[in-house]
Scaffold this motif. Structure first.
Motif, PDB file in Angstrom:
ATOM      1  N   UNK A  23      15.996 -80.725   7.241  1.00 37.81           N
ATOM      2  CA  UNK A  23      14.803 -80.015   7.719  1.00 37.81           C
ATOM      3  C   UNK A  23      15.075 -78.507   7.759  1.00 37.81           C
ATOM      4  N   UNK A  24      16.246 -78.110   8.271  1.00 34.70           N
ATOM      5  CA  UNK A  24      16.595 -76.681   8.355  1.00 34.70           C
ATOM      6  C   UNK A  24      16.744 -76.073   6.960  1.00 34.70           C
ATOM      7  N   UNK A  25      17.321 -76.826   6.049  1.00 36.91           N
ATOM      8  CA  UNK A  25      17.452 -76.349   4.666  1.00 36.91           C
ATOM      9  C   UNK A  25      16.065 -76.107   4.078  1.00 36.91           C
ATOM     10  N   UNK A  26      15.187 -77.075   4.249  1.00 35.62           N
ATOM     11  CA  UNK A  26      13.826 -76.955   3.723  1.00 35.62           C
ATOM     12  C   UNK A  26      13.107 -75.742   4.329  1.00 35.62           C
ATOM     13  N   UNK A  27      13.308 -75.542   5.601  1.00 30.74           N
ATOM     14  CA  UNK A  27      12.633 -74.453   6.312  1.00 30.74           C
ATOM     15  C   UNK A  27      13.118 -73.074   5.854  1.00 30.74           C
ATOM     16  N   UNK A  28      14.415 -72.947   5.567  1.00 35.10           N
ATOM     17  CA  UNK A  28      14.985 -71.629   5.292  1.00 35.10           C
ATOM     18  C   UNK A  28      15.441 -71.413   3.851  1.00 35.10           C
ATOM     19  N   UNK A  29      15.200 -72.371   2.972  1.00 35.16           N
ATOM     20  CA  UNK A  29      15.695 -72.232   1.600  1.00 35.16           C
ATOM     21  C   UNK A  29      15.068 -71.048   0.866  1.00 35.16           C
ATOM     22  N   UNK A  30      13.797 -70.791   1.104  1.00 32.51           N
ATOM     23  CA  UNK A  30      13.136 -69.669   0.432  1.00 32.51           C
ATOM     24  C   UNK A  30      13.722 -68.341   0.917  1.00 32.51           C
ATOM     25  N   UNK A  31      13.960 -68.231   2.218  1.00 36.87           N
ATOM     26  CA  UNK A  31      14.537 -67.006   2.781  1.00 36.87           C
ATOM     27  C   UNK A  31      15.917 -66.729   2.162  1.00 36.87           C
TER      28      UNK A  31
END
Length: 192
Positions: A23-31
């Motif tokens: 979930x954290x990867x998905x949330x911050x992958x674009x950043x």
């Protein structure tokens, strides 16, 4: 809300729930990918650095104290990985001499930029930004494009707030000089 939400997923991950880290990867992958792309100017390297960032974050998650936002902590890991990749590849960036910039020069640059289409302007700006020294470029990106506060940039770069302000000032002046040089030559070539 976001900080508490992140903390919930961090605790679940530390308890062995790897889906919570996903979930954290998905949330911050674009950043993370965005930062890597901006700093490295290479899609493949950016992907590699992004993956490495999340691997390091996962392995060191227990070291995250919660003193800052998780996103800032992750950004710092990504920033350090980008610096390592740049050093590894020994890329050299042009460091033009900073001319004394006057308000008239800034205004004339603005007028020239208005003559170029938005897409060409974005491409040209990107090219000009990549001519800045790595530290100046990355601090400009963090402040203007990623909208990090001075405090967050300080945490990521481990520079003092006054050093960050000086670097921002120099980077803006150098960027105006680079834009002046490149835009004028671009317009000359475009008009030929």
């Amino acid at each position: 809300m976001t900080i508490k939400n992140d903390q919930t997923y961090i605790l679940k991950t530390l308890d062995g729930d790897t889906n919570s880290f996903a979930f954290l990867v998905e949330k911050y992958k674009v950043m993370v990918y965005s930062l890597a792309t901006k700093m490295l100017n290479n899609r493949e390297e950016a992907e590699e650095v992004s993956q490495d960032t999340f691997i390091k974050a996962y392995k060191n998650l227990s070291k995250f104290k919660g003193d800052s936002k998780f996103s800032t902590w992750l950004y710092k890991i990504a920033y350090r990985n980008c610096l390592d990749a740049i050093k590894k590849n020994e890329k050299k960036y042009v460091t033009d001499v900073i001319d004394e910039i006057t308000e008239n020069k800034v205004r004339s640059t603005d007028n020239v930029l208005e003559q170029i289409t938005k897409r060409e302007r974005n491409d040209l700006l990107k090219q000009c930004l990549h001519k800045l020294p790595e530290q100046e470029r990355s601090i400009l990106w963090m402040f203007y494009f990623d909208e990090l506060s001075l405090k967050e940039i300080k945490e990521v770069t481990e520079l003092t707030e006054s050093n960050i302000k000086v670097t921002l000032h120099r980077a803006r002046k150098r960027l105006v000089s680079i834009i002046n040089t490149n835009v004028k030559s671009e317009l000359i070539n475009y008009g030929s």
